[in-house]
Motif scaffolding. Sequence first.
Motif, PDB file in Angstrom:
ATOM      1  N   ALA A 322       0.832  -1.204   0.000  1.00 19.96           N
ATOM      2  CA  ALA A 322       0.000   0.000   0.000  1.00 19.96           C
ATOM      3  C   ALA A 322       0.867   1.255   0.000  1.00 19.96           C
ATOM      4  O   ALA A 322       0.559   2.239  -0.693  1.00 19.96           O
ATOM      5  CB  ALA A 322      -0.936  -0.002   1.194  1.00 19.96           C
ATOM      6  N   GLU A 323       1.955   1.239   0.742  1.00 15.44           N
ATOM      7  CA  GLU A 323       2.864   2.385   0.758  1.00 15.44           C
ATOM      8  C   GLU A 323       3.556   2.541  -0.590  1.00 15.44           C
ATOM      9  O   GLU A 323       3.803   3.662  -1.047  1.00 15.44           O
ATOM     10  CB  GLU A 323       3.901   2.222   1.872  1.00 15.44           C
ATOM     11  N   GLY A 324       3.857   1.414  -1.251  1.00 11.18           N
ATOM     12  CA  GLY A 324       4.465   1.477  -2.573  1.00 11.18           C
ATOM     13  C   GLY A 324       3.573   2.155  -3.585  1.00 11.18           C
ATOM     14  O   GLY A 324       4.030   2.964  -4.409  1.00 11.18           O
ATOM     15  N   LYS A 326       1.140   4.301  -2.822  1.00  9.80           N
ATOM     16  CA  LYS A 326       0.985   5.692  -2.402  1.00  9.80           C
ATOM     17  C   LYS A 326       2.188   6.525  -2.838  1.00  9.80           C
ATOM     18  O   LYS A 326       2.044   7.649  -3.332  1.00  9.80           O
ATOM     19  CB  LYS A 326       0.814   5.740  -0.885  1.00  9.80           C
ATOM     20  N   ALA A 327       3.379   5.964  -2.678  1.00  3.51           N
ATOM     21  CA  ALA A 327       4.595   6.698  -3.043  1.00  3.51           C
ATOM     22  C   ALA A 327       4.637   6.987  -4.534  1.00  3.51           C
ATOM     23  O   ALA A 327       5.038   8.081  -4.960  1.00  3.51           O
ATOM     24  CB  ALA A 327       5.830   5.906  -2.619  1.00  3.51           C
ATOM     25  N   MET A 328       4.227   6.020  -5.347  1.00  2.00           N
ATOM     26  CA  MET A 328       4.211   6.254  -6.792  1.00  2.00           C
ATOM     27  C   MET A 328       3.114   7.241  -7.181  1.00  2.00           C
ATOM     28  O   MET A 328       3.323   8.107  -8.032  1.00  2.00           O
ATOM     29  CB  MET A 328       4.052   4.935  -7.548  1.00  2.00           C
ATOM     30  N   ASP A 329       1.961   7.125  -6.561  1.00  2.00           N
ATOM     31  CA  ASP A 329       0.860   8.037  -6.853  1.00  2.00           C
ATOM     32  C   ASP A 329       1.250   9.477  -6.551  1.00  2.00           C
ATOM     33  O   ASP A 329       0.896  10.395  -7.289  1.00  2.00           O
ATOM     34  CB  ASP A 329      -0.369   7.632  -6.033  1.00  2.00           C
ATOM     35  N   GLU A 330       2.018   9.666  -5.477  1.00  2.00           N
ATOM     36  CA  GLU A 330       2.440  11.012  -5.073  1.00  2.00           C
ATOM     37  C   GLU A 330       3.748  11.424  -5.736  1.00  2.00           C
ATOM     38  O   GLU A 330       4.291  12.477  -5.414  1.00  2.00           O
ATOM     39  CB  GLU A 330       2.581  11.054  -3.545  1.00  2.00           C
ATOM     40  N   ARG A 331       4.255  10.600  -6.655  1.00  2.00           N
ATOM     41  CA  ARG A 331       5.508  10.847  -7.380  1.00  2.00           C
ATOM     42  C   ARG A 331       6.703  10.996  -6.446  1.00  2.00           C
ATOM     43  O   ARG A 331       7.684  11.667  -6.757  1.00  2.00           O
ATOM     44  CB  ARG A 331       5.371  12.066  -8.311  1.00  2.00           C
ATOM     45  N   ARG A 332       6.622  10.321  -5.303  1.00  2.00           N
ATOM     46  CA  ARG A 332       7.784  10.226  -4.412  1.00  2.00           C
ATOM     47  C   ARG A 332       8.689   9.080  -4.841  1.00  2.00           C
ATOM     48  O   ARG A 332       9.822   8.967  -4.370  1.00  2.00           O
ATOM     49  CB  ARG A 332       7.335  10.011  -2.961  1.00  2.00           C
ATOM     50  N   ALA A 333       8.177   8.209  -5.693  1.00  2.00           N
ATOM     51  CA  ALA A 333       8.961   7.082  -6.203  1.00  2.00           C
ATOM     52  C   ALA A 333       8.676   6.932  -7.692  1.00  2.00           C
ATOM     53  O   ALA A 333       7.548   7.148  -8.150  1.00  2.00           O
ATOM     54  CB  ALA A 333       8.595   5.785  -5.473  1.00  2.00           C
ATOM     55  N   ILE A 334       9.714   6.566  -8.452  1.00  2.00           N
ATOM     56  CA  ILE A 334       9.528   6.273  -9.873  1.00  2.00           C
ATOM     57  C   ILE A 334       8.844   4.925 -10.019  1.00  2.00           C
ATOM     58  O   ILE A 334       7.857   4.784 -10.735  1.00  2.00           O
ATOM     59  CB  ILE A 334      10.886   6.266 -10.608  1.00  2.00           C
ATOM     60  N   LYS A 335       9.378   3.913  -9.291  1.00  2.00           N
ATOM     61  CA  LYS A 335       8.824   2.567  -9.396  1.00  2.00           C
ATOM     62  C   LYS A 335       9.170   1.791  -8.134  1.00  2.00           C
ATOM     63  O   LYS A 335      10.313   1.838  -7.664  1.00  2.00           O
ATOM     64  CB  LYS A 335       9.350   1.857 -10.638  1.00  2.00           C
TER      65      LYS A 335
END
Length: 340
Positions: A322-324, A326-335
């Motif tokens: 779920a955090e993965g 969320k991070a992508m949705d918020e563009r805190r992570a590429i993948k």
Amino acid sequence: MRGVVMHAPGDVRVEQREDPKILAPTDAIIRLSAACVCGSDLWPYRGIDPIESPTPMGHEYVGVVEEVGSEVKNVKPGQFVVGSFVSSDGTCEICRSGYPSSCVHRVFMNAVGTQAERALIPNADGTLVATPGMPDADLIPGLLAASDVLGTGWFGAVAAQAGPGKTVAVVGDGAVGLLAVLAAKQLGAERVIAMSRHDARQKLALEFGATDIVTERGDEGVEKIKELTGGLGAHSVVEAVGTQESMLQAVRSTRPGGHVGFVGVNHDVALAGDELFFSQVHLHGGPAPVREYLPELIDLIWNRKINPGKVFDLTLPLEQAAEGYKAMDERRAIKTLLQP
């Protein structure tokens, strides 16, 4: 087994799912070594694609074969394998023509859900490719990328006819767009223009072979591409987003006679006939025939000639999927890479 299930937009859970069982003699079961969250998984996460019932998630995968059906000949238990996000038989006329993602017996792997501990792989002989041996741990992210985003970016570059002497522009700075930059460079493009506003993604694009960065979007982005190409536009453009804006930006950034490779999953994209007619550009794209490229891509990764695994900038245990998302949705992570 444990697996990721989406119940509603923004509602991702890791739950007990039924263990896979061989259903057809052409099936295989693998134990996942790594899985990941795809940009296309964000469409239902954001409520753009409907979710009618709790849905197992995931379509990218690498792992070790545990069991095979009686007719499986190409892979065997104990082998480490990479497979495409589309299962294909490898024998139909469409597969033989180079488009296994449109196999007459295709199964999109999101119907299976590979963000899990184990997965059933239909059409195993036509879908899975064994690596030369058990990979070193640091190669696993790259091999996982080959399952979808690398193969998709590669197809985008091939469809756009990237190659020696060409200027290639890439619309989209997600994992697919970044790996389209890598692919264009590998295919010999003279100049690779990455369109991105995000510092970390710009840095990775340059590492993958981009020669120019364009931060502008829409019509301003088109004008910047024209400015960089003597007013003509790029020879090759990869569209790696799937929106109306990105597709128009791609078409308008391409010179007459040039090629657009579109691999972003289209959502409400419409092209005016007159604009398309007078643009004189070639359009080719759709679900990438990843299986067609897997042997070559695995070889490049295995021999450490490319490192597409760098697109994974967040690694989490499966239980924190779920955090993965969320991070992508918020563009805190590429993948996000998930470790079962």
